[in-house]
Design a protein around this motif. Structure first.
Motif, PDB file in Angstrom:
ATOM      1  N   LEU A 200      -5.354  -6.265   0.389  1.00  0.00           N
ATOM      2  CA  LEU A 200      -4.573  -6.191  -0.890  1.00  0.00           C
ATOM      3  C   LEU A 200      -4.950  -4.670  -1.511  1.00  0.00           C
ATOM      4  O   LEU A 200      -3.720  -3.860  -1.882  1.00  0.00           O
ATOM      5  CB  LEU A 200      -5.100  -7.202  -2.294  1.00  0.00           C
ATOM      6  CG  LEU A 200      -4.502  -8.580  -1.852  1.00  0.00           C
ATOM      7  CD1 LEU A 200      -5.130  -9.356  -2.573  1.00  0.00           C
ATOM      8  CD2 LEU A 200      -3.004  -8.873  -1.684  1.00  0.00           C
ATOM      9  N   ALA A 201      -6.261  -4.039  -1.427  1.00  0.00           N
ATOM     10  CA  ALA A 201      -6.491  -2.908  -2.020  1.00  0.00           C
ATOM     11  C   ALA A 201      -5.746  -1.829  -1.118  1.00  0.00           C
ATOM     12  O   ALA A 201      -5.439  -0.658  -1.348  1.00  0.00           O
ATOM     13  CB  ALA A 201      -7.726  -2.647  -1.769  1.00  0.00           C
ATOM     14  N   GLU A 207       0.827   1.996  -1.586  1.00  0.00           N
ATOM     15  CA  GLU A 207       1.952   1.907  -2.896  1.00  0.00           C
ATOM     16  C   GLU A 207       2.097   3.262  -3.435  1.00  0.00           C
ATOM     17  O   GLU A 207       2.904   3.733  -3.937  1.00  0.00           O
ATOM     18  CB  GLU A 207       2.195   0.745  -3.479  1.00  0.00           C
ATOM     19  CG  GLU A 207       2.596  -0.333  -2.866  1.00  0.00           C
ATOM     20  CD  GLU A 207       4.145  -0.148  -2.366  1.00  0.00           C
ATOM     21  OE1 GLU A 207       5.005   0.381  -3.091  1.00  0.00           O
ATOM     22  OE2 GLU A 207       4.553  -0.389  -1.143  1.00  0.00           O
ATOM     23  N   TYR A 208       0.453   3.917  -3.844  1.00  0.00           N
ATOM     24  CA  TYR A 208       0.601   4.924  -4.650  1.00  0.00           C
ATOM     25  C   TYR A 208       0.290   6.076  -3.673  1.00  0.00           C
ATOM     26  O   TYR A 208      -0.138   7.127  -4.287  1.00  0.00           O
ATOM     27  CB  TYR A 208      -0.816   4.752  -5.647  1.00  0.00           C
ATOM     28  CG  TYR A 208      -0.909   3.962  -6.578  1.00  0.00           C
ATOM     29  CD1 TYR A 208      -0.260   4.457  -7.853  1.00  0.00           C
ATOM     30  CD2 TYR A 208      -1.005   2.509  -6.914  1.00  0.00           C
ATOM     31  CE1 TYR A 208      -0.181   3.629  -9.104  1.00  0.00           C
ATOM     32  CE2 TYR A 208      -0.819   1.645  -7.888  1.00  0.00           C
ATOM     33  CZ  TYR A 208      -0.450   2.216  -9.072  1.00  0.00           C
ATOM     34  OH  TYR A 208      -0.217   1.619 -10.098  1.00  0.00           O
ATOM     35  N   ARG A 209       0.540   6.153  -2.329  1.00  0.00           N
ATOM     36  CA  ARG A 209       0.616   7.010  -1.643  1.00  0.00           C
ATOM     37  C   ARG A 209      -0.952   7.871  -1.260  1.00  0.00           C
ATOM     38  O   ARG A 209      -0.871   9.025  -1.394  1.00  0.00           O
ATOM     39  CB  ARG A 209       1.717   8.206  -2.027  1.00  0.00           C
ATOM     40  CG  ARG A 209       3.029   7.590  -1.791  1.00  0.00           C
ATOM     41  CD  ARG A 209       3.567   6.892  -0.388  1.00  0.00           C
ATOM     42  NE  ARG A 209       4.849   6.516  -0.388  1.00  0.00           N
ATOM     43  CZ  ARG A 209       5.442   5.602  -0.907  1.00  0.00           C
ATOM     44  NH1 ARG A 209       4.656   4.541  -1.260  1.00  0.00           N
ATOM     45  NH2 ARG A 209       6.782   5.208  -0.632  1.00  0.00           N
ATOM     46  N   LYS A 210      -1.744   6.836  -1.348  1.00  0.00           N
ATOM     47  CA  LYS A 210      -3.298   7.574  -1.274  1.00  0.00           C
ATOM     48  C   LYS A 210      -3.718   7.133   0.215  1.00  0.00           C
ATOM     49  O   LYS A 210      -4.237   6.183   0.394  1.00  0.00           O
ATOM     50  CB  LYS A 210      -4.050   6.999  -2.260  1.00  0.00           C
ATOM     51  CG  LYS A 210      -3.862   7.246  -3.830  1.00  0.00           C
ATOM     52  CD  LYS A 210      -4.640   6.707  -4.764  1.00  0.00           C
ATOM     53  CE  LYS A 210      -4.134   7.031  -6.125  1.00  0.00           C
ATOM     54  NZ  LYS A 210      -4.203   8.734  -6.563  1.00  0.00           N
ATOM     55  N   ALA A 214      -6.572   4.180   1.510  1.00  0.00           N
ATOM     56  CA  ALA A 214      -6.287   3.252   2.466  1.00  0.00           C
ATOM     57  C   ALA A 214      -7.036   3.106   3.672  1.00  0.00           C
ATOM     58  O   ALA A 214      -7.319   2.143   4.151  1.00  0.00           O
ATOM     59  CB  ALA A 214      -4.664   3.405   3.010  1.00  0.00           C
ATOM     60  N   LEU A 215      -7.362   4.470   4.318  1.00  0.00           N
ATOM     61  CA  LEU A 215      -8.069   4.330   5.498  1.00  0.00           C
ATOM     62  C   LEU A 215      -9.406   3.864   5.323  1.00  0.00           C
ATOM     63  O   LEU A 215     -10.095   3.147   6.173  1.00  0.00           O
ATOM     64  CB  LEU A 215      -7.909   5.841   6.045  1.00  0.00           C
ATOM     65  CG  LEU A 215      -6.716   6.323   6.564  1.00  0.00           C
ATOM     66  CD1 LEU A 215      -6.913   7.755   6.841  1.00  0.00           C
ATOM     67  CD2 LEU A 215      -6.124   5.350   7.694  1.00  0.00           C
ATOM     68  N   ILE A 216      -9.998   4.109   3.979  1.00  0.00           N
ATOM     69  CA  ILE A 216     -11.342   3.689   3.640  1.00  0.00           C
ATOM     70  C   ILE A 216     -11.444   2.049   3.814  1.00  0.00           C
ATOM     71  O   ILE A 216     -12.135   1.467   4.085  1.00  0.00           O
ATOM     72  CB  ILE A 216     -11.886   4.173   2.368  1.00  0.00           C
ATOM     73  CG1 ILE A 216     -11.925   5.747   2.568  1.00  0.00           C
ATOM     74  CG2 ILE A 216     -13.116   3.391   1.865  1.00  0.00           C
ATOM     75  CD1 ILE A 216     -12.536   6.361   1.196  1.00  0.00           C
ATOM     76  N   PHE A 243       3.651   7.128   5.404  1.00  0.00           N
ATOM     77  CA  PHE A 243       3.266   8.529   5.624  1.00  0.00           C
ATOM     78  C   PHE A 243       3.766   9.252   7.026  1.00  0.00           C
ATOM     79  O   PHE A 243       3.920  10.479   6.939  1.00  0.00           O
ATOM     80  CB  PHE A 243       1.739   8.663   5.820  1.00  0.00           C
ATOM     81  CG  PHE A 243       1.091   8.077   4.513  1.00  0.00           C
ATOM     82  CD1 PHE A 243       0.977   9.033   3.319  1.00  0.00           C
ATOM     83  CD2 PHE A 243       0.351   6.757   4.336  1.00  0.00           C
ATOM     84  CE1 PHE A 243       0.274   8.527   2.249  1.00  0.00           C
ATOM     85  CE2 PHE A 243      -0.126   6.517   3.277  1.00  0.00           C
ATOM     86  CZ  PHE A 243      -0.238   7.065   2.157  1.00  0.00           C
ATOM     87  N   LYS A 244       4.458   8.517   7.822  1.00  0.00           N
ATOM     88  CA  LYS A 244       5.091   9.188   8.936  1.00  0.00           C
ATOM     89  C   LYS A 244       3.995  10.151   9.618  1.00  0.00           C
ATOM     90  O   LYS A 244       4.475  11.036  10.258  1.00  0.00           O
ATOM     91  CB  LYS A 244       6.486   9.863   8.488  1.00  0.00           C
ATOM     92  CG  LYS A 244       7.230   9.305   7.734  1.00  0.00           C
ATOM     93  CD  LYS A 244       7.760   7.768   8.536  1.00  0.00           C
ATOM     94  CE  LYS A 244       8.747   7.024   7.799  1.00  0.00           C
ATOM     95  NZ  LYS A 244       9.341   5.737   8.535  1.00  0.00           N
TER      96      LYS A 244
END
Length: 447
Positions: A200-201, A207-210, A214-216, A243-244
Protein backbone atom coordinates in the motif's frame (compact mmCIF):
# COMPACT_ATOMS: atom_id res chain seq x y z
CA UNK A 1 -20.87 42.86 -2.35
CA UNK A 2 -20.97 39.73 -0.20
CA UNK A 3 -22.00 37.58 -3.18
CA UNK A 4 -19.17 38.91 -5.31
CA UNK A 5 -16.54 38.19 -2.66
CA UNK A 6 -17.67 34.93 -1.06
CA UNK A 7 -19.30 32.98 -3.89
CA UNK A 8 -16.13 32.65 -6.03
CA UNK A 9 -14.30 31.33 -2.95
CA UNK A 10 -17.06 28.84 -2.22
CA UNK A 11 -17.11 27.62 -5.81
CA UNK A 12 -13.34 27.27 -5.82
CA UNK A 13 -13.42 25.28 -2.58
CA UNK A 14 -16.20 23.10 -3.98
CA UNK A 15 -18.37 23.83 -0.92
CA UNK A 16 -21.24 25.49 -2.73
CA UNK A 17 -22.02 22.25 -4.54
CA UNK A 18 -23.07 20.69 -1.23
CA UNK A 19 -26.90 20.76 -1.17
CA UNK A 20 -27.20 21.67 2.52
CA UNK A 21 -24.89 24.66 2.37
CA UNK A 22 -26.24 25.74 -1.01
CA UNK A 23 -29.67 26.11 0.58
CA UNK A 24 -28.20 28.06 3.50
CA UNK A 25 -26.35 30.46 1.21
CA UNK A 26 -29.32 31.02 -1.09
CA UNK A 27 -31.63 31.65 1.88
CA UNK A 28 -29.19 34.11 3.43
CA UNK A 29 -28.69 36.03 0.18
CA UNK A 30 -32.44 36.30 -0.31
CA UNK A 31 -32.82 38.20 2.95
CA UNK A 32 -31.66 41.72 2.16
CA UNK A 33 -33.11 43.45 5.21
CA UNK A 34 -29.89 43.29 7.17
CA UNK A 35 -26.89 43.02 4.88
CA UNK A 36 -24.42 43.39 7.75
CA UNK A 37 -25.91 40.43 9.60
CA UNK A 38 -26.02 38.39 6.40
CA UNK A 39 -22.37 39.14 5.76
CA UNK A 40 -21.45 38.18 9.33
CA UNK A 41 -23.26 34.83 9.10
CA UNK A 42 -21.76 33.97 5.72
CA UNK A 43 -18.25 34.86 6.81
CA UNK A 44 -18.71 32.72 9.93
CA UNK A 45 -19.87 29.76 7.85
CA UNK A 46 -17.02 30.27 5.40
CA UNK A 47 -14.40 30.34 8.16
CA UNK A 48 -15.89 27.21 9.69
CA UNK A 49 -15.82 25.33 6.39
CA UNK A 50 -12.26 26.47 5.63
CA UNK A 51 -10.96 25.48 9.05
CA UNK A 52 -8.51 22.60 9.02
CA UNK A 53 -10.43 20.79 11.75
CA UNK A 54 -13.52 20.49 9.57
CA UNK A 55 -11.55 19.56 6.46
CA UNK A 56 -9.66 16.85 8.32
CA UNK A 57 -12.69 15.16 9.86
CA UNK A 58 -12.41 12.17 7.45
CA UNK A 59 -8.76 11.79 8.45
CA UNK A 60 -9.74 11.78 12.10
CA UNK A 61 -12.31 9.13 11.25
CA UNK A 62 -9.66 6.97 9.58
CA UNK A 63 -7.44 7.37 12.65
CA UNK A 64 -10.32 6.22 14.85
CA UNK A 65 -10.86 3.19 12.60
CA UNK A 66 -7.16 2.27 12.91
CA UNK A 67 -7.23 2.79 16.66
CA UNK A 68 -10.43 0.78 16.99
CA UNK A 69 -8.93 -2.07 15.00
CA UNK A 70 -5.74 -2.03 17.06
CA UNK A 71 -7.60 -2.11 20.37
CA UNK A 72 -10.03 -4.80 19.23
CA UNK A 73 -7.42 -7.07 17.69
CA UNK A 74 -5.20 -6.70 20.78
CA UNK A 75 -8.06 -7.85 23.00
CA UNK A 76 -8.71 -10.78 20.67
CA UNK A 77 -4.99 -11.62 20.67
CA UNK A 78 -5.10 -11.69 24.46
CA UNK A 79 -8.01 -14.14 24.33
CA UNK A 80 -6.19 -16.22 21.74
CA UNK A 81 -3.06 -16.24 23.88
CA UNK A 82 -4.77 -17.00 27.18
CA UNK A 83 -7.60 -19.29 26.11
CA UNK A 84 -6.40 -21.20 23.06
CA UNK A 85 -2.90 -21.31 21.66
CA UNK A 86 -0.93 -19.73 18.86
CA UNK A 87 0.96 -21.86 16.41
CA UNK A 88 4.60 -22.54 17.23
CA UNK A 89 5.77 -19.74 14.89
CA UNK A 90 5.07 -17.04 17.48
CA UNK A 91 7.08 -18.71 20.22
CA UNK A 92 9.85 -19.62 17.80
CA UNK A 93 10.05 -16.09 16.38
CA UNK A 94 10.40 -14.75 19.91
CA UNK A 95 13.07 -17.35 20.61
CA UNK A 96 15.03 -16.27 17.54
CA UNK A 97 15.08 -12.66 18.76
CA UNK A 98 16.19 -13.69 22.26
CA UNK A 99 19.64 -12.46 23.15
CA UNK A 100 21.35 -13.94 26.20
CA UNK A 101 24.45 -15.80 27.29
CA UNK A 102 23.40 -18.93 25.42
CA UNK A 103 22.66 -17.53 21.97
CA UNK A 104 22.90 -14.54 19.69
CA UNK A 105 19.82 -13.00 18.06
CA UNK A 106 18.59 -14.50 14.76
CA UNK A 107 20.44 -17.74 15.49
CA UNK A 108 18.35 -20.90 15.29
CA UNK A 109 19.33 -23.53 17.82
CA UNK A 110 16.97 -25.99 16.12
CA UNK A 111 18.86 -26.02 12.83
CA UNK A 112 22.09 -24.39 13.96
CA UNK A 113 21.72 -21.65 11.36
CA UNK A 114 21.81 -17.88 11.24
CA UNK A 115 18.97 -15.73 9.93
CA UNK A 116 16.43 -18.04 11.54
CA UNK A 117 14.74 -20.99 9.92
CA UNK A 118 13.55 -18.84 7.03
CA UNK A 119 15.09 -15.86 5.34
CA UNK A 120 13.48 -12.99 7.25
CA UNK A 121 16.30 -10.71 8.46
CA UNK A 122 13.72 -7.91 8.71
CA UNK A 123 13.35 -9.16 12.28
CA UNK A 124 16.44 -7.21 13.25
CA UNK A 125 14.32 -4.05 13.47
CA UNK A 126 12.65 -5.44 16.59
CA UNK A 127 15.87 -6.35 18.40
CA UNK A 128 16.13 -3.10 20.42
CA UNK A 129 12.50 -3.36 21.54
CA UNK A 130 12.73 -7.08 22.23
CA UNK A 131 15.84 -6.52 24.34
CA UNK A 132 13.89 -4.13 26.56
CA UNK A 133 10.66 -6.17 26.49
CA UNK A 134 11.57 -9.85 25.93
CA UNK A 135 8.05 -11.16 25.41
CA UNK A 136 5.92 -12.59 22.64
CA UNK A 137 3.72 -9.53 23.16
CA UNK A 138 6.45 -7.38 21.64
CA UNK A 139 5.93 -9.32 18.41
CA UNK A 140 2.14 -9.33 18.66
CA UNK A 141 1.89 -5.60 19.34
CA UNK A 142 4.24 -4.91 16.42
CA UNK A 143 2.12 -7.05 14.10
CA UNK A 144 -1.07 -5.39 15.36
CA UNK A 145 0.42 -1.97 14.66
CA UNK A 146 1.41 -3.08 11.16
CA UNK A 147 -2.16 -4.20 10.45
CA UNK A 148 -3.59 -1.08 12.11
CA UNK A 149 -1.67 1.03 9.59
CA UNK A 150 -3.70 -0.50 6.75
CA UNK A 151 -6.83 1.71 7.24
CA UNK A 152 -4.67 4.85 7.34
CA UNK A 153 -2.66 3.90 4.26
CA UNK A 154 -5.91 2.99 2.52
CA UNK A 155 -7.34 6.40 3.41
CA UNK A 156 -4.41 8.35 1.96
CA UNK A 157 -4.26 6.18 -1.15
CA UNK A 158 -7.99 6.42 -1.83
CA UNK A 159 -7.98 10.15 -1.10
CA UNK A 160 -5.29 10.61 -3.74
CA UNK A 161 -6.86 8.32 -6.36
CA UNK A 162 -10.52 9.24 -5.83
CA UNK A 163 -9.78 12.90 -5.00
CA UNK A 164 -12.17 12.75 -2.06
CA UNK A 165 -11.45 12.44 1.64
CA UNK A 166 -14.96 11.11 2.23
CA UNK A 167 -14.37 8.22 -0.13
CA UNK A 168 -11.02 7.77 1.57
CA UNK A 169 -12.87 7.24 4.83
CA UNK A 170 -15.17 4.70 3.16
CA UNK A 171 -12.19 2.76 1.78
CA UNK A 172 -10.56 2.88 5.20
CA UNK A 173 -13.65 1.26 6.70
CA UNK A 174 -13.87 -1.34 3.94
CA UNK A 175 -10.23 -2.31 4.46
CA UNK A 176 -10.93 -3.63 7.97
CA UNK A 177 -14.18 -5.31 6.92
CA UNK A 178 -12.03 -7.73 4.97
CA UNK A 179 -12.01 -10.90 7.12
CA UNK A 180 -8.54 -11.84 5.85
CA UNK A 181 -7.06 -8.90 7.78
CA UNK A 182 -8.37 -10.47 10.99
CA UNK A 183 -7.71 -14.12 10.16
CA UNK A 184 -4.06 -13.61 9.26
CA UNK A 185 -3.37 -11.42 12.28
CA UNK A 186 -4.99 -13.81 14.76
CA UNK A 187 -3.56 -16.97 13.24
CA UNK A 188 0.06 -16.43 14.22
CA UNK A 189 3.06 -14.14 13.86
CA UNK A 190 4.74 -13.96 10.45
CA UNK A 191 7.03 -11.37 8.92
CA UNK A 192 5.51 -11.87 5.48
CA UNK A 193 2.39 -9.96 6.58
CA UNK A 194 4.43 -6.76 6.29
CA UNK A 195 3.98 -7.04 2.54
CA UNK A 196 0.43 -5.68 2.96
CA UNK A 197 1.29 -2.22 4.38
CA UNK A 198 4.48 -2.11 2.31
CA UNK A 199 2.55 -2.68 -0.93
CA UNK A 200 0.00 0.00 0.00
CA UNK A 201 2.84 2.41 0.84
CA UNK A 202 4.49 1.49 -2.48
CA UNK A 203 1.44 2.43 -4.53
CA UNK A 204 0.97 5.58 -2.44
CA UNK A 205 4.53 6.61 -3.31
CA UNK A 206 3.82 5.90 -6.98
CA UNK A 207 0.73 8.11 -6.90
CA UNK A 208 2.81 10.96 -5.49
CA UNK A 209 5.53 10.22 -8.09
CA UNK A 210 8.16 9.48 -5.46
CA UNK A 211 10.38 6.89 -7.10
CA UNK A 212 12.96 6.60 -4.31
CA UNK A 213 10.37 5.93 -1.61
CA UNK A 214 8.67 3.35 -3.82
CA UNK A 215 11.95 1.51 -4.40
CA UNK A 216 12.67 1.55 -0.66
CA UNK A 217 9.35 -0.22 -0.08
CA UNK A 218 10.33 -2.89 -2.61
CA UNK A 219 13.77 -3.25 -1.05
CA UNK A 220 12.39 -3.74 2.46
CA UNK A 221 9.89 -6.24 1.08
CA UNK A 222 12.71 -8.47 -0.16
CA UNK A 223 13.88 -9.06 3.41
CA UNK A 224 10.48 -10.12 4.78
CA UNK A 225 10.64 -13.72 3.53
CA UNK A 226 12.60 -15.82 1.09
CA UNK A 227 9.80 -15.81 -1.51
CA UNK A 228 8.66 -12.16 -1.36
CA UNK A 229 10.76 -11.46 -4.45
CA UNK A 230 7.93 -13.15 -6.34
CA UNK A 231 5.84 -10.09 -5.43
CA UNK A 232 8.57 -7.50 -5.94
CA UNK A 233 9.16 -8.61 -9.53
CA UNK A 234 5.60 -7.89 -10.81
CA UNK A 235 5.30 -4.76 -8.67
CA UNK A 236 8.25 -3.38 -10.60
CA UNK A 237 5.99 -3.29 -13.65
CA UNK A 238 3.83 -0.68 -11.94
CA UNK A 239 6.94 1.41 -11.30
CA UNK A 240 7.74 1.33 -15.01
CA UNK A 241 4.17 2.33 -15.91
CA UNK A 242 4.43 5.42 -13.72
CA UNK A 243 7.99 6.56 -14.49
CA UNK A 244 8.79 5.00 -17.90
CA UNK A 245 12.36 4.38 -16.78
CA UNK A 246 13.41 1.29 -18.74
CA UNK A 247 16.91 1.02 -17.23
CA UNK A 248 15.62 1.24 -13.68
CA UNK A 249 12.87 -1.25 -14.46
CA UNK A 250 15.27 -3.82 -15.91
CA UNK A 251 17.68 -3.28 -13.02
CA UNK A 252 14.93 -3.88 -10.47
CA UNK A 253 13.78 -7.04 -12.25
CA UNK A 254 17.30 -8.44 -12.57
CA UNK A 255 18.19 -7.67 -8.94
CA UNK A 256 14.95 -9.25 -7.69
CA UNK A 257 15.46 -12.41 -9.77
CA UNK A 258 19.08 -12.77 -8.68
CA UNK A 259 18.04 -12.13 -5.09
CA UNK A 260 15.36 -14.81 -5.26
CA UNK A 261 17.71 -17.35 -6.84
CA UNK A 262 20.57 -16.52 -4.48
CA UNK A 263 18.43 -16.87 -1.36
CA UNK A 264 16.41 -19.94 -2.34
CA UNK A 265 18.93 -21.88 -4.42
CA UNK A 266 22.16 -21.04 -2.63
CA UNK A 267 21.77 -19.34 0.79
CA UNK A 268 18.96 -21.35 2.37
CA UNK A 269 20.37 -24.75 1.29
CA UNK A 270 23.80 -23.61 2.51
CA UNK A 271 22.26 -22.95 5.92
CA UNK A 272 20.95 -26.49 5.97
CA UNK A 273 17.30 -25.58 5.45
CA UNK A 274 15.32 -27.47 2.83
CA UNK A 275 12.99 -25.52 0.55
CA UNK A 276 9.34 -26.67 0.84
CA UNK A 277 9.24 -28.14 -2.66
CA UNK A 278 7.22 -31.14 -1.49
CA UNK A 279 4.08 -29.15 -2.32
CA UNK A 280 4.90 -29.39 -6.04
CA UNK A 281 6.66 -32.76 -6.27
CA UNK A 282 4.06 -34.05 -8.72
CA UNK A 283 5.72 -31.68 -11.23
CA UNK A 284 9.33 -32.40 -10.35
CA UNK A 285 11.84 -32.91 -7.56
CA UNK A 286 13.66 -29.57 -7.90
CA UNK A 287 13.00 -26.07 -9.24
CA UNK A 288 14.19 -26.67 -12.84
CA UNK A 289 12.18 -29.89 -13.07
CA UNK A 290 9.08 -28.19 -11.67
CA UNK A 291 9.37 -25.38 -14.24
CA UNK A 292 9.87 -27.94 -16.99
CA UNK A 293 6.87 -29.91 -15.74
CA UNK A 294 4.68 -26.80 -15.91
CA UNK A 295 5.76 -26.14 -19.50
CA UNK A 296 5.46 -29.70 -20.76
CA UNK A 297 2.41 -30.97 -18.87
CA UNK A 298 -0.36 -28.41 -19.46
CA UNK A 299 -3.11 -30.98 -18.81
CA UNK A 300 -1.71 -31.73 -15.36
CA UNK A 301 -1.39 -28.02 -14.60
CA UNK A 302 -4.99 -27.37 -15.62
CA UNK A 303 -6.16 -30.32 -13.52
CA UNK A 304 -4.57 -28.91 -10.36
CA UNK A 305 -5.28 -25.24 -11.06
CA UNK A 306 -8.95 -25.30 -12.01
CA UNK A 307 -10.36 -26.83 -8.85
CA UNK A 308 -13.06 -25.78 -6.41
CA UNK A 309 -10.63 -24.69 -3.69
CA UNK A 310 -8.90 -22.23 -6.01
CA UNK A 311 -12.24 -20.85 -7.21
CA UNK A 312 -13.33 -20.32 -3.62
CA UNK A 313 -9.97 -18.74 -2.80
CA UNK A 314 -10.43 -16.28 -5.67
CA UNK A 315 -13.98 -15.53 -4.51
CA UNK A 316 -12.78 -14.85 -0.95
CA UNK A 317 -10.17 -12.42 -2.29
CA UNK A 318 -12.51 -10.46 -4.56
CA UNK A 319 -15.81 -10.57 -2.67
CA UNK A 320 -14.96 -7.99 0.05
CA UNK A 321 -14.40 -5.41 -2.71
CA UNK A 322 -17.48 -6.34 -4.76
CA UNK A 323 -15.25 -7.57 -7.62
CA UNK A 324 -14.17 -3.99 -8.39
CA UNK A 325 -10.60 -5.27 -8.64
CA UNK A 326 -11.45 -6.88 -11.97
CA UNK A 327 -11.84 -3.41 -13.49
CA UNK A 328 -8.15 -2.58 -13.17
CA UNK A 329 -4.99 -4.18 -14.54
CA UNK A 330 -3.15 -4.04 -11.19
CA UNK A 331 -5.08 -7.08 -9.99
CA UNK A 332 -3.03 -9.13 -12.47
CA UNK A 333 0.29 -8.22 -10.85
CA UNK A 334 0.19 -11.03 -8.26
CA UNK A 335 -1.38 -13.51 -10.70
CA UNK A 336 1.85 -15.51 -10.82
CA UNK A 337 1.79 -15.93 -7.04
CA UNK A 338 -1.85 -17.02 -7.18
CA UNK A 339 -0.97 -19.65 -9.81
CA UNK A 340 2.02 -20.92 -7.81
CA UNK A 341 -0.12 -21.27 -4.67
CA UNK A 342 -2.97 -22.72 -6.72
CA UNK A 343 -0.73 -25.47 -8.10
CA UNK A 344 0.35 -26.44 -4.60
CA UNK A 345 -0.94 -29.59 -2.92
CA UNK A 346 -1.04 -27.74 0.41
CA UNK A 347 -4.57 -26.36 1.05
CA UNK A 348 -3.17 -23.78 3.48
CA UNK A 349 -1.67 -21.93 0.51
CA UNK A 350 -5.12 -21.55 -1.04
CA UNK A 351 -7.08 -19.75 1.66
CA UNK A 352 -7.31 -16.24 3.09
CA UNK A 353 -7.18 -17.67 6.60
CA UNK A 354 -3.39 -17.93 6.71
CA UNK A 355 -0.38 -15.69 6.15
CA UNK A 356 0.32 -16.75 2.56
CA UNK A 357 -2.60 -14.62 1.34
CA UNK A 358 -0.76 -11.49 2.51
CA UNK A 359 1.10 -11.18 -0.77
CA UNK A 360 -2.19 -10.91 -2.70
CA UNK A 361 -4.45 -8.76 -0.51
CA UNK A 362 -2.92 -5.32 -1.10
CA UNK A 363 -2.90 -5.59 -4.90
CA UNK A 364 -6.54 -6.69 -4.84
CA UNK A 365 -7.42 -3.67 -2.69
CA UNK A 366 -5.47 -1.15 -4.79
CA UNK A 367 -7.09 -2.51 -7.95
CA UNK A 368 -10.51 -2.14 -6.31
CA UNK A 369 -9.82 1.52 -5.53
CA UNK A 370 -8.88 2.18 -9.16
CA UNK A 371 -11.93 0.22 -10.28
CA UNK A 372 -14.12 2.38 -8.03
CA UNK A 373 -12.53 5.52 -9.49
CA UNK A 374 -13.48 4.30 -12.98
CA UNK A 375 -17.10 3.76 -11.90
CA UNK A 376 -17.33 7.15 -10.17
CA UNK A 377 -16.11 8.89 -13.33
CA UNK A 378 -18.87 7.16 -15.31
CA UNK A 379 -21.46 8.19 -12.72
CA UNK A 380 -20.61 11.86 -13.30
CA UNK A 381 -22.22 11.63 -16.74
CA UNK A 382 -25.66 10.50 -15.52
CA UNK A 383 -28.54 12.62 -14.26
CA UNK A 384 -28.13 12.00 -10.51
CA UNK A 385 -24.41 11.52 -9.90
CA UNK A 386 -24.48 12.20 -6.15
CA UNK A 387 -27.39 9.86 -5.52
CA UNK A 388 -25.63 7.17 -7.52
CA UNK A 389 -22.46 7.62 -5.49
CA UNK A 390 -24.42 7.19 -2.27
CA UNK A 391 -25.97 3.99 -3.65
CA UNK A 392 -22.52 2.66 -4.61
CA UNK A 393 -21.18 3.54 -1.17
CA UNK A 394 -24.03 1.79 0.65
CA UNK A 395 -23.73 -1.21 -1.66
CA UNK A 396 -20.01 -1.56 -0.94
CA UNK A 397 -20.46 -1.28 2.82
CA UNK A 398 -23.44 -3.65 2.75
CA UNK A 399 -21.67 -6.34 0.73
CA UNK A 400 -18.49 -6.05 2.81
CA UNK A 401 -20.47 -6.19 6.04
CA UNK A 402 -22.39 -9.24 4.87
CA UNK A 403 -19.17 -10.90 3.74
CA UNK A 404 -17.58 -10.28 7.12
CA UNK A 405 -20.42 -11.19 9.47
CA UNK A 406 -22.39 -13.83 7.53
CA UNK A 407 -20.14 -15.36 4.91
CA UNK A 408 -17.16 -16.68 6.82
CA UNK A 409 -15.04 -18.93 4.56
CA UNK A 410 -14.84 -22.56 5.62
CA UNK A 411 -12.79 -25.34 4.11
CA UNK A 412 -14.42 -28.79 4.07
CA UNK A 413 -16.50 -27.95 7.11
CA UNK A 414 -13.46 -27.00 9.23
CA UNK A 415 -13.76 -23.83 11.31
CA UNK A 416 -10.39 -22.72 12.64
CA UNK A 417 -10.20 -21.11 16.06
CA UNK A 418 -8.81 -17.80 14.77
CA UNK A 419 -11.71 -17.69 12.31
CA UNK A 420 -14.23 -18.38 15.06
CA UNK A 421 -12.59 -15.78 17.29
CA UNK A 422 -12.80 -13.16 14.54
CA UNK A 423 -16.56 -13.48 14.13
CA UNK A 424 -17.62 -14.28 17.68
CA UNK A 425 -14.92 -12.57 19.71
CA UNK A 426 -15.67 -11.93 23.35
CA UNK A 427 -18.87 -13.96 23.21
CA UNK A 428 -16.68 -17.08 23.38
CA UNK A 429 -15.77 -16.09 26.91
CA UNK A 430 -19.19 -14.80 27.90
CA UNK A 431 -20.88 -18.04 26.85
CA UNK A 432 -18.36 -20.40 28.42
CA UNK A 433 -16.33 -19.43 31.45
CA UNK A 434 -14.36 -22.69 31.40
CA UNK A 435 -13.09 -22.29 27.86
CA UNK A 436 -9.61 -21.18 28.97
CA UNK A 437 -7.14 -23.93 29.88
CA UNK A 438 -4.73 -23.17 32.70
CA UNK A 439 -1.56 -23.99 30.77
CA UNK A 440 -1.67 -23.07 27.08
CA UNK A 441 0.82 -24.79 24.83
CA UNK A 442 2.39 -21.47 23.89
CA UNK A 443 3.40 -20.72 27.49
CA UNK A 444 4.94 -24.17 27.80
CA UNK A 445 6.93 -23.61 24.60
CA UNK A 446 8.26 -20.27 25.81
CA UNK A 447 9.24 -21.59 29.24
Amino acid sequence: MVENVIMPILNKQNYYKTPVFRKIFQTSFSKRNDSTQNEYHLMTILKLMQSKSIQQLPLYGACLISLGYFCTITVLCNIMYACFFYDADLAWSAHLLAWNSEKWPLYSIMNGTWLGDHFDPIGIILLPFFTMFPSVWTLLIFQNLAFASIPLLSFFLAQKILKSSRWGLVISLLSILNPAIWYINLYDFHWVVLTIPLTLAYFLALEYRKSTQALICLGVMLFCKEHTALLVIPLSIAHYVYFKDCKLFLSTIIVSILFFIGVNVWLIPALGIQAPLYRWTYLGSNVPEIIWGVLTQPALVIEHLFIQDNAKYLLDLLMPWLFLSLLNWRVLLPAGIFIIFGLSTDPLLRTIQFQNASMLLACVQVSAIFGLAWILRRLQTIQWPRTSQVVVCLLLIGVSGYNFFHRSPQREGTVYMHQKLTHEGLSLLWNNEKICPNAPLLKALIE
